[in-house]
Write a protein that holds these residues in place. Structure first.
Motif, mmCIF file in Angstrom:
data_model
loop_
_atom_site.group_PDB
_atom_site.id
_atom_site.type_symbol
_atom_site.label_atom_id
_atom_site.label_comp_id
_atom_site.label_asym_id
_atom_site.label_seq_id
_atom_site.Cartn_x
_atom_site.Cartn_y
_atom_site.Cartn_z
ATOM 1 N N LEU A 102 0.856 -1.195 0.000
ATOM 2 C CA LEU A 102 0.000 0.000 0.000
ATOM 3 C C LEU A 102 0.890 1.242 0.000
ATOM 4 C CD1 LEU A 102 -2.976 1.093 0.695
ATOM 5 C CD2 LEU A 102 -2.091 1.237 3.012
ATOM 6 N N ASP A 103 0.539 2.215 -0.825
ATOM 7 C CA ASP A 103 1.253 3.499 -0.806
ATOM 8 C C ASP A 103 0.277 4.547 -0.269
ATOM 9 O OD1 ASP A 103 2.437 5.901 -1.312
ATOM 10 O OD2 ASP A 103 3.117 5.379 -3.347
ATOM 11 N N PRO A 104 0.289 4.760 1.064
ATOM 12 C CA PRO A 104 -0.738 5.632 1.646
ATOM 13 C C PRO A 104 -0.569 7.088 1.241
ATOM 14 C CG PRO A 104 0.797 4.848 3.356
ATOM 15 C CD PRO A 104 1.201 4.208 2.068
ATOM 16 N N ASP A 105 0.666 7.507 0.968
ATOM 17 C CA ASP A 105 0.849 8.917 0.601
ATOM 18 C C ASP A 105 0.243 9.195 -0.773
ATOM 19 O OD1 ASP A 105 2.124 9.296 2.980
ATOM 20 O OD2 ASP A 105 4.096 8.801 2.167
ATOM 21 N N ARG A 107 -1.984 7.233 -2.039
ATOM 22 C CA ARG A 107 -3.323 6.619 -2.016
ATOM 23 C C ARG A 107 -3.485 5.632 -3.169
ATOM 24 N NH1 ARG A 107 -8.022 10.683 -0.394
ATOM 25 N NH2 ARG A 107 -7.174 11.385 1.568
ATOM 26 N N ILE A 109 -2.625 1.383 -4.622
ATOM 27 C CA ILE A 109 -2.158 0.017 -4.400
ATOM 28 C C ILE A 109 -2.183 -0.689 -5.765
ATOM 29 C CG2 ILE A 109 -4.401 -1.090 -3.928
ATOM 30 C CD1 ILE A 109 -2.899 -2.522 -1.554
ATOM 31 N N LEU A 124 -7.823 -4.112 2.592
ATOM 32 C CA LEU A 124 -7.697 -2.660 2.767
ATOM 33 C C LEU A 124 -8.314 -2.127 4.059
ATOM 34 C CD1 LEU A 124 -8.463 -1.340 -0.838
ATOM 35 C CD2 LEU A 124 -6.243 -1.361 0.314
ATOM 36 N N LEU A 127 -6.465 -1.523 7.168
ATOM 37 C CA LEU A 127 -5.417 -0.515 6.967
ATOM 38 C C LEU A 127 -6.009 0.890 6.852
ATOM 39 C CD1 LEU A 127 -3.363 -2.537 4.285
ATOM 40 C CD2 LEU A 127 -2.897 -2.355 6.736
ATOM 41 N N TRP A 129 -8.360 1.897 4.499
ATOM 42 C CA TRP A 129 -8.603 2.338 3.124
ATOM 43 C C TRP A 129 -9.711 1.514 2.467
ATOM 44 C CZ3 TRP A 129 -6.310 6.753 1.611
ATOM 45 C CH2 TRP A 129 -5.225 7.174 2.381
ATOM 46 N N LEU A 215 -7.235 4.804 -4.114
ATOM 47 C CA LEU A 215 -7.921 4.412 -2.878
ATOM 48 C C LEU A 215 -8.600 5.611 -2.242
ATOM 49 C CD1 LEU A 215 -5.176 2.060 -1.373
ATOM 50 C CD2 LEU A 215 -7.139 1.458 -2.808
ATOM 51 N N PRO A 217 -10.261 6.948 1.712
ATOM 52 C CA PRO A 217 -10.215 6.566 3.129
ATOM 53 C C PRO A 217 -11.454 5.770 3.527
ATOM 54 C CG PRO A 217 -9.891 8.938 2.851
ATOM 55 C CD PRO A 217 -10.308 8.397 1.518
#
Ligand code: MLT
Ligand code: ZN
Length: 454
Positions: A102-105, A107, A109, A124, A127, A129, A215, A217
């Protein structure tokens, strides 16, 4: 090339266990889940990764053998099953289930095309997302199939269709070349949008193997409400008010007939003491509890009865009245399914005209995604001899209302003869040129969308 030799070569690529030639084993790949569309495959091949998909396509291309890419086989327009002549290799993507970090910055995957939607959701949610697209067939529908059909589903009102939620793809071309657009940068104006082109191309241009997904939130506070209403027109009016809420994620409608069938087939208890003509299922979600703002807007709405749920299990119970339509209809017979969209203003008139259009040829169950004017006209009991005339009557009416003959299921083979009703001759000519450029010998999904034999 003779069949045996191709099977041997495919076996050398994917291994013995993943080339299925036995008719009994192939059967579930050759019939769709409604039982309406069925065909015969030369064999079913189940590659494990992009390199194997590319090798399979190179071999088939080299021997001029057509290929039908397949995901969860839950498509509803016959695009996921082979034709009747046993000519196609069915290329099942179901083993491509990888999930990247996952690349949250950003957003984002990256996932394999064969990953089922529900598996992605399970990965997800803990996590924090979500993938913005959700649909009732989540346990079997794969991300690759959703991309191929530009699936819509239940949350388009907030997050858009699959196209809006896919940032990039990796895909294998008909000749085995690999197209890598996986970077999925938020800004990238370097020519044609190949990802956007492949989304919704129904396996006719290339085989999607991996996808970079946008993604959103996960919003922890949710409220679901089932509203009983006088008519479709009043459901549209209520929806008009509810659309003021940024928290609105879902607005699904169904009628008394559909609910009665769901109750009969599922054994669920009725949601209300009396029957009502139309039901609207809505859901709001937020970082804070959205039930107050929903209640406020509903106070002045013209609603007969309301059931509200906050806890997950209760919310799921309300959602089941809508989500179990497809399986309940399937349990009652093999439906003729016409997924269409009409401008909202024309929707009540379209639905009211159905009995006259059908003239007794089948019982209609109408339900769908209200905000997009997306109606699933499911018809039971249409005699085979009447199917073409009924389809034509309904789709002509959709075209006259300024709608589209396919809202979210695609064209497949079911609607290929009717594409001209809502796409112009110029549109279709451009589509044919694109097909010829990417798949000059017409090997990919030959019976789908723009049949090569048409
Ligand atoms: C759904 O929204 O449940 C499906 O797309 C509709 C159908 O089964 O016709
Ligand atoms: Zn739908």
């Amino acid at each position: 090339m003779d069949r045996e030799r191709l099977v041997q070569q495919l076996t050398a690529v994917v291994g013995d266990a993943h080339v299925l030639t036995d008719p009994a084993v192939r059967a579930s790949y050759e019939t769709d889940f409604t039982g309406r569309y069925t065909g015969r495959a030369r064999c079913v091949v189940r590659p494990a990764d992009t390199a194997e998909v590319a090798a399979v396509l190179r071999l088939c291309h080299g021997s001029g053998v057509p290929v039908l890419p397949q995901g969860g086989n839950t498509g509803l327009v016959g695009g996921s099953v082979p034709g009747p002549d046993g000519g196609e290799v069915v290329l099942s993507l179901r083993r491509l289930t990888g999930i990247g970090p996952l690349d949250p910055d950003a957003r984002r995957i990256t996932v394999g095309a064969g990953l089922p939607l529900a598996a992605l959701q399970r990965h997800l949610r803990p996590l924090g997302w979500e993938f913005g697209v959700d649909l009732a067939a989540r346990d079997s529908a794969t991300l690759g199939g959703m991309i191929a059909t530009n699936a819509g589903g239940e949350r388009v009102v907030k997050y858009g269709t699959t196209r809006a939620n896919v940032a990039g793809v990796e895909a294998v071309l008909a000749d085995g070349g690999v197209l890598d657009r996986l970077a999925g940068l938020p800004k990238d104006n370097t020519g044609y949008d190949l990802t956007g082109l492949l989304v919704g191309s129904e396996g006719t241009l290339a085989v999607v193997t991996r996808a970079r997904l946008r993604l959103v939130p996960h919003l922890p506070h949710r409220v679901t409400a089932l509203l009983a209403l006088d008519s479709l027109a009043s459901a549209i009016a209520v929806l008009g008010r509810l659309r003021l809420l940024e928290s609105l994620e879902l607005a699904e409608f169904f009628t008394a007939d559909g609910l009665a069938l769901v109750l009969e087939r599922s054994g669920l208890p009725a949601p209300f003491r009396s029957a009502h003509p139309v039901h609207l299922l809505v859901e709001c979600a937020g970082r804070r509890d959205p039930s107050g703002e929903l209640a406020e807007l509903l106070e002045e709405a013209d609603v007969r009865e309301v059931a509200v749920a906050l806890q997950d299990a209760d919310r799921r119970r309300l959602a089941a009245y809508r989500e179990r339509h497809t399986e309940s209809i399937n349990a009652a017979g093999i439906p003729l399914k016409l997924d269409v969209t009409v401008p909202l203003a024309a929707l009540p008139g379209f639905v009211a005209d159905l009995p006259a259009l059908l003239a007794g040829r089948g019982s209609p169950y109408v339900f769908g995604h209200l905000a997009e004017g997306n109606v699933h006209v499911n018809l039971l009991g249409v005699a085979p001899a009447d199917e073409e005339a009924v389809t034509e009557a309904v789709l002509d009416r959709v075209a006259a209302a300024g709608g589209s003959i396919s809202a979210e299921h695609g064209i497949g083979r079911a609607k290929a003869p009717y594409l001209h009703l809502t796409r112009s001759a110029a549109d279709i000519a451009v589509m044919r040129s694109i097909k010829a450029a990417l798949d000059p010998t017409g090997l990919l999904s030959p019976h789908t969308l723009l049949p090569t034999d048409a």
